[in-house]
Design a protein around this motif. Structure first.
Motif, short mmCIF file in Angstrom:
data_model
loop_
_atom_site.label_atom_id
_atom_site.label_comp_id
_atom_site.label_asym_id
_atom_site.label_seq_id
_atom_site.Cartn_x
_atom_site.Cartn_y
_atom_site.Cartn_z
N ASP A 45 -7.54 32.19 6.56
CA ASP A 45 -8.22 33.14 5.68
C ASP A 45 -7.48 34.47 5.63
O ASP A 45 -6.50 34.69 6.35
CB ASP A 45 -9.68 33.34 6.13
CG ASP A 45 -9.78 33.82 7.58
OD1 ASP A 45 -8.89 34.59 8.02
OD2 ASP A 45 -10.74 33.44 8.26
N GLU A 46 -7.95 35.36 4.76
CA GLU A 46 -7.29 36.65 4.53
C GLU A 46 -7.20 37.46 5.82
O GLU A 46 -6.17 38.07 6.12
CB GLU A 46 -8.04 37.45 3.47
CG GLU A 46 -8.05 36.83 2.09
CD GLU A 46 -6.79 37.16 1.31
OE1 GLU A 46 -5.97 37.94 1.81
OE2 GLU A 46 -6.63 36.62 0.20
N LYS A 47 -8.29 37.48 6.58
CA LYS A 47 -8.34 38.30 7.79
C LYS A 47 -7.37 37.79 8.85
O LYS A 47 -6.65 38.57 9.48
CB LYS A 47 -9.76 38.33 8.34
CG LYS A 47 -9.95 39.22 9.56
CD LYS A 47 -9.57 40.65 9.25
CE LYS A 47 -9.77 41.53 10.47
NZ LYS A 47 -9.20 42.86 10.28
N SER A 48 -7.34 36.47 9.03
CA SER A 48 -6.42 35.91 10.03
C SER A 48 -4.98 36.17 9.65
O SER A 48 -4.14 36.48 10.51
CB SER A 48 -6.67 34.40 10.17
OG SER A 48 -7.96 34.15 10.68
N ASP A 51 -4.15 39.79 10.37
CA ASP A 51 -3.99 39.99 11.81
C ASP A 51 -2.65 39.45 12.31
O ASP A 51 -1.99 40.07 13.16
CB ASP A 51 -5.13 39.30 12.57
CG ASP A 51 -6.45 40.03 12.42
OD1 ASP A 51 -6.42 41.23 12.09
OD2 ASP A 51 -7.51 39.41 12.62
N GLN A 187 -11.82 45.10 14.44
CA GLN A 187 -11.30 43.82 14.01
C GLN A 187 -12.09 42.67 14.63
O GLN A 187 -12.58 42.77 15.75
CB GLN A 187 -9.82 43.66 14.39
CG GLN A 187 -8.90 44.63 13.68
CD GLN A 187 -8.64 45.86 14.52
OE1 GLN A 187 -9.39 46.18 15.44
NE2 GLN A 187 -7.58 46.58 14.19
N THR A 188 -12.18 41.58 13.89
CA THR A 188 -12.81 40.38 14.42
C THR A 188 -11.74 39.47 15.01
O THR A 188 -10.62 39.40 14.51
CB THR A 188 -13.55 39.62 13.29
OG1 THR A 188 -12.62 39.34 12.23
CG2 THR A 188 -14.67 40.47 12.74
#
Length: 393
Positions: A45-48, A51, A187-188
């Protein structure tokens, strides 16, 4: 087992296609990766992805290659990372080794097209400086760090200068920016299919080779070990990507007589014409010095630190990226990268390439075509080579 093989073949197919088509440098590579892996195939996904990019920008070495390795690791483990790396890197490695083989036995010092490739290097690195300065040194404090790095690099030219600058800049960034980043800890976490035990082994191997190789170089005086050591240190200690590795590699091989400055800059110009990571410039250098075997050894040596660092830090990144002091140190290091790159732009690129008004005019044209007309790098290389030939007529 069959599913794993299919997964690896899929990674190899996609990464090889990217390795054949990804022109434009590390920022462009990250855009290609995002389109292919996140938007089109939805492997993450975008967040991963954001990161992972943040981690690879934090580490020394070739950021786009490290992102590719990381995506392969997250998709199919360590073997997936290796397959992803091979697909993305081998096309440009093969092209540059072939180019080096063609140049063998040729007197290229006075060739007009070689002079044109040197001028291409001027335009490309100037473009890189403009973009990196806007991103990495936007405020007065970071501009001051960049200026300090530039001055020290030019006035104190030793094998340890760049390491000292990076360490000092990290300390300055730590002191200046640690408090300004405390609001950015939201951040997650993201999952990594690697154990911390394997990560620790990789980090120990990274630092162990960094210490052991120079010792073996002095004790044995073997040319192959010396070459492996030089390329390994370049891959392990350079922040900012392929353009910043230029001064370190130049100081390792040109003054020692392993290859001429004309050969060096010709390969750097040619490296702009091929897709994939600019660190594959090492394959060209190794091939010039020791044939295709030298090209293969140089490639392994300069990319090995990237592998070890990605595998060694991925399991710990969730904790590190929340630390404001680490972020501050990184901001200082990134600003210093700008100064180091400007120093490399002056010496050896500018001083050996721009010999008169016509050279400067050609460099200005190439820079404008690259920046304002958005021509792809391979076209800039072709135009530069032709322009260099015309200048000698």
């Amino acid at each position: 087992m069959t599913r794993q093989i299919r997964l690896l073949l899929e990674i190899l197919f996609v990464s090889t296609r990217l390795g054949l088509t990804s022109f434009g440098g590390p920022i462009a590579h990250l855009g290609y990766f995002h389109h292919e892996y996140v938007r089109k195939r939805k492997w993450m996904d975008e967040k991963s992805y954001a990161d992972l990019v943040a981690l690879c920008q934090f580490l020394p070495g070739p950021a786009s290659s490290q992102v590719g390795i990381g995506i392969g690791v997250m998709r199919a483990g360590v073997i997936g990372g290796i397959v992803s790396f091979l697909g993305f890197t081998l096309p440009s490695v093969i092209a540059l080794i072939v180019f080096a083989s063609v140049l063998q036995g040729m007197d290229i010092n006075d060739a007009g097209w070689i002079h044109g490739l040197k001028i291409v290097a001027v335009a490309v690195v100037a473009h890189a400086i403009v973009g990196m300065a806007q991103q990495l040194a936007p405020d007065t404090k970071r501009k001051a760090i960049a200026l300090l790095a530039l001055t020290v690099t030019l006035l104190w030219q030793t094998a340890y200068t760049q390491i000292a600058i990076i360490l000092l800049s990290a300390v300055l960034g730590y002191l200046i920016y640690q408090k300004q980043n405390q609001d950015q800890n939201s951040q997650t976490p993201f999952s990594i299919p690697l154990s911390r035990g394997l990560a620790i082994i990789c980090l120990l191997l990274f630092f162990g080779l960094l210490i052991l190789l120079p010792v073996l170089r002095e004790v044995t005086s073997l040319r192959w070990i010396a070459m492996f050591d030089s390329f390994y240190r370049a891959g392990a200690l350079v922040f900012g990507g392929g353009h910043v590795v230029l001064p370190l590699l130049e100081k390792e091989f040109v003054p020692t007589g392993w290859l001429s400055e004309a050969d060096f800059l010709a390969g750097y110009g040619a490296a702009q014409a091929v897709p994939g990571p600019l660190f594959t410039f090492a394959a060209y250098l190794g091939a010039v010095m020791n044939g295709w075997i030298g090209g293969a050894v140089a490639t392994v040596a300069i990319f090995l630190p990237a592998f070890l660092l990605v595998l060694g830090t991925l399991p710990f990144w969730n904790d590190l990226r929340r630390n404001p002091k680490i972020k501050g140190a990184l901001m200082g290091v990134n600003a210093a990268v700008v100064g180091i790159l400007i120093a490399a732009f002056y010496q050896p690129i500018w001083t050996s390439s721009i010999q008169g008004p016509m050279d400067f005019a050609l460099a200005a044209v190439l820079f404008s075509l690259l920046v304002h007309w958005k021509l792809p790098p391979w076209m800039i290389v072709v135009i530069g080579a032709v322009g260099g030939m015309l200048l000698t007529v």
